[in-house]
Design a protein around this motif. Structure first.
Motif, short mmCIF file in Angstrom:
data_model
loop_
_atom_site.label_atom_id
_atom_site.label_comp_id
_atom_site.label_asym_id
_atom_site.label_seq_id
_atom_site.Cartn_x
_atom_site.Cartn_y
_atom_site.Cartn_z
N TYR A 68 33.08 45.02 55.02
CA TYR A 68 34.37 44.38 54.73
C TYR A 68 34.81 43.60 55.96
O TYR A 68 34.34 43.85 57.06
N LEU A 69 35.76 42.69 55.77
CA LEU A 69 36.31 41.95 56.89
C LEU A 69 37.74 42.37 57.22
O LEU A 69 38.15 42.30 58.37
N ALA A 70 38.49 42.79 56.23
CA ALA A 70 39.88 43.18 56.46
C ALA A 70 39.94 44.53 57.17
O ALA A 70 39.23 45.48 56.78
N MET A 71 40.74 44.63 58.19
CA MET A 71 40.83 45.86 58.98
C MET A 71 41.17 47.09 58.12
O MET A 71 40.54 48.14 58.30
N PRO A 72 42.14 47.02 57.21
CA PRO A 72 42.40 48.22 56.39
C PRO A 72 41.17 48.67 55.60
O PRO A 72 40.91 49.86 55.48
N ASN A 73 40.41 47.72 55.08
CA ASN A 73 39.20 48.07 54.33
C ASN A 73 38.15 48.69 55.25
O ASN A 73 37.48 49.66 54.88
N VAL A 90 43.25 39.42 50.70
CA VAL A 90 42.87 38.97 52.01
C VAL A 90 41.96 37.77 51.83
O VAL A 90 40.99 37.83 51.07
N LEU A 91 42.30 36.68 52.49
CA LEU A 91 41.53 35.44 52.37
C LEU A 91 40.92 35.07 53.71
O LEU A 91 41.60 35.12 54.73
N TYR A 92 39.65 34.72 53.68
CA TYR A 92 38.98 34.21 54.86
C TYR A 92 38.18 32.98 54.47
O TYR A 92 37.26 33.08 53.66
N ILE A 93 38.56 31.86 55.04
CA ILE A 93 37.82 30.62 54.82
C ILE A 93 37.61 29.97 56.18
O ILE A 93 38.56 29.83 56.95
N LEU A 99 38.71 50.32 58.07
CA LEU A 99 39.16 51.64 58.49
C LEU A 99 39.04 52.67 57.37
O LEU A 99 38.71 53.83 57.61
N ALA A 100 39.30 52.23 56.13
CA ALA A 100 39.22 53.15 54.99
C ALA A 100 37.77 53.39 54.57
O ALA A 100 37.47 54.39 53.93
N GLY A 101 36.89 52.46 54.90
CA GLY A 101 35.51 52.57 54.46
C GLY A 101 35.33 52.26 52.99
O GLY A 101 34.33 52.61 52.37
N ARG A 102 36.33 51.60 52.44
CA ARG A 102 36.28 51.20 51.02
C ARG A 102 37.24 50.03 50.81
O ARG A 102 38.06 49.73 51.67
N MET A 103 37.15 49.42 49.67
CA MET A 103 38.00 48.28 49.35
C MET A 103 39.40 48.76 48.99
O MET A 103 39.61 49.37 47.93
N VAL A 104 40.34 48.55 49.88
CA VAL A 104 41.75 48.85 49.63
C VAL A 104 42.44 47.58 49.18
O VAL A 104 43.19 47.58 48.21
N TYR A 105 42.19 46.50 49.89
CA TYR A 105 42.72 45.20 49.55
C TYR A 105 41.59 44.30 49.08
O TYR A 105 40.51 44.30 49.69
N GLU A 158 51.88 49.58 39.66
CA GLU A 158 51.11 50.76 40.06
C GLU A 158 49.96 50.37 40.98
O GLU A 158 49.58 51.15 41.87
N MET A 159 49.41 49.16 40.82
CA MET A 159 48.36 48.69 41.73
C MET A 159 48.93 48.49 43.13
O MET A 159 48.31 48.89 44.12
N ARG A 160 50.11 47.86 43.20
CA ARG A 160 50.75 47.66 44.50
C ARG A 160 51.10 48.99 45.15
O ARG A 160 50.91 49.18 46.35
N ALA A 161 51.59 49.93 44.35
CA ALA A 161 51.95 51.25 44.88
C ALA A 161 50.71 51.97 45.40
O ALA A 161 50.77 52.62 46.46
N ALA A 162 49.60 51.86 44.70
CA ALA A 162 48.36 52.51 45.15
C ALA A 162 47.88 51.89 46.46
O ALA A 162 47.46 52.62 47.37
N MET A 163 47.96 50.57 46.58
CA MET A 163 47.55 49.90 47.81
C MET A 163 48.45 50.33 48.97
O MET A 163 47.98 50.60 50.07
#
Length: 93
Positions: A21-26, A1-4, A28-34, A59-64
């Motif tokens: 976090y700034l990314a919605m999935p992060n 996720v990029l924010y500039i 909502l999860a309360g942790r760094m997903v992306y 495996e990283m992509r699958a976990a995300m």
């Protein structure tokens, strides 16, 4: 996720918005997903490093993807706006 954004907007935003976090999935999860690369951290080197890691490690992509599935499931079924409006209308009557 990029924010500039512009330096001024970034400066103001950092003082007004206080979230981990700034990314919605992060959020909502309360942790760094992306991974999030914000402002100066979004350098070409950092972007390419993360992209290569994701391309090199399925495996990283699958976990995300699995984390995102969990986040989506936690949000409930579609139609939240309609359900909320119905509840509000029922309470008003």
């Amino acid at each position: 996720v990029l924010y500039i954004t512009s330096p001024l907007l970034f400066y103001i935003g950092r003082r007004v918005i206080n979230v981990p976090y700034l990314a919605m999935p992060n959020l909502l999860a309360g942790r760094m997903v992306y991974p999030e690369l914000i402002q100066d951290a979004a350098s070409p080197e950092a972007i390419s490093r993360i992209a290569l890691d994701l391309l090199s490690h399925p495996e990283m992509r699958a976990a995300m993807s699995s984390e995102l599935d969990g986040i989506v499931a936690a949000l409930g079924s579609p139609g939240a706006s309609r359900r909320a409006a119905t509840i509000l209308l029922n309470e008003l009557h």
